[in-house]
Scaffold this active site. Structure first.
Site, PDB file in Angstrom:
ATOM      1  N   HIS A 168      23.579   0.225  29.430  1.00 15.42           N
ATOM      2  CA  HIS A 168      24.332   1.207  30.207  1.00 15.42           C
ATOM      3  C   HIS A 168      23.904   2.629  29.877  1.00 15.42           C
ATOM      4  CE1 HIS A 168      26.903   0.617  26.553  1.00 15.42           C
ATOM      5  NE2 HIS A 168      27.032   1.930  26.611  1.00 15.42           N
ATOM      6  N   GLU A 185      22.459   4.274  21.694  1.00 19.63           N
ATOM      7  CA  GLU A 185      23.296   3.165  21.217  1.00 19.63           C
ATOM      8  C   GLU A 185      22.446   1.899  21.316  1.00 19.63           C
ATOM      9  OE1 GLU A 185      26.703   2.421  23.755  1.00 19.63           O
ATOM     10  OE2 GLU A 185      27.624   1.066  22.307  1.00 19.63           O
ATOM     11  N   HIS A 238      25.089   9.239  26.293  1.00 23.03           N
ATOM     12  CA  HIS A 238      24.146   8.384  25.561  1.00 23.03           C
ATOM     13  C   HIS A 238      23.565   7.300  26.460  1.00 23.03           C
ATOM     14  CE1 HIS A 238      27.988   6.083  24.829  1.00 23.03           C
ATOM     15  NE2 HIS A 238      27.198   5.045  24.989  1.00 23.03           N
TER      16      HIS A 238
HETATM   17 CO    CO Z   1      28.104   3.053  25.176  1.00 26.48          CO
END
Ligand code: CO
Length: 134
Positions: free
Chosen positions: A7, A130, A79
Site C-alpha cells: 500500500h 514500511e 509512507h
Molecule cells: Co502502512
C-alpha cells in the site's frame, strides 16, 4: 527481497472527510476505519486492482503522524509499504547495511495483522518505508 507494493499511505487530517471524498469522487471501495492503538493511527484502506491506499488519521496525543500533519496541513503521502517474505531476514540485511529501523526494531502487528517494521526516511531518499511480511 522486495515483493509487491502492499500500500501507499496518505496522512489525512479528517478520515471521514477523506473517505467521503474518495467515495464520491472515484466511487472507491473503502474498508471500515480501524483504530490501531499501538501505532497511534486510525486507518481505512481503499482497495485497487494492483495495490491499496491506506488513509491515516492521528489517534492519541503521541501519534507519530501528528508532526507530519503540522507540516502538511492538508495531508500528504506518508509512507510506502513493500511486502517481504521473511521480515527477520529483511531486518538482518537492514542492520548489515546500516539502516535505522524505527522504534525498538522489533516487528509489530500492522493493519493486516501481519508483522511490520518501519525504516527511517534518511536511509531511502526521504521516503518512510514500511515492510510487511506476507
Ligand atoms: Co502502512
Amino acid at each position: 527481497m522486495l515483493e509487491k507494493v502492499n500500500h501507499i499511505a496518505i496522512a489525512v487530517p479528517d478520515l471521514s472527510k477523506a473517505i467521503l471524498n474518495y467515495k464520491n469522487t472515484f466511487n472507491c471501495k473503502i474498508s471500515k476505519p480501524l483504530k490501531l492503538l499501538d501505532h497511534g493511527v486510525t486507518t481505512a484502506f481503499i482497495s485497487l486492482q494492483n495495490t491499496n491506499i491506506e488513509l491515516l488519521e492521528p489517534l492519541g496525543k503521541n501519534s507519530p503522524i501528528r508532526r507530519f500533519l503540522e507540516r502538511n496541513n492538508n495531508g500528504g503521502i506518508h509512507h510506502i509499504c513493500y511486502e517481504v517474505k521473511d521480515i527477520n531476514l529483511s531486518i538482518k540485511n537492514l542492520i548489515k547495511n546500516n539502516c535505522k529501523i524505527l522504534g525498538d526494531g522489533i516487528p509489530r502487528e500492522g493493519a493486516h495483522g501481519k508483522p511490520v517494521i518501519f525504516i527511517h526516511p534518511s536511509n531511502f531518499n526521504g521516503t518512510l518505508i514500511e515492510l510487511e511480511q506476507t
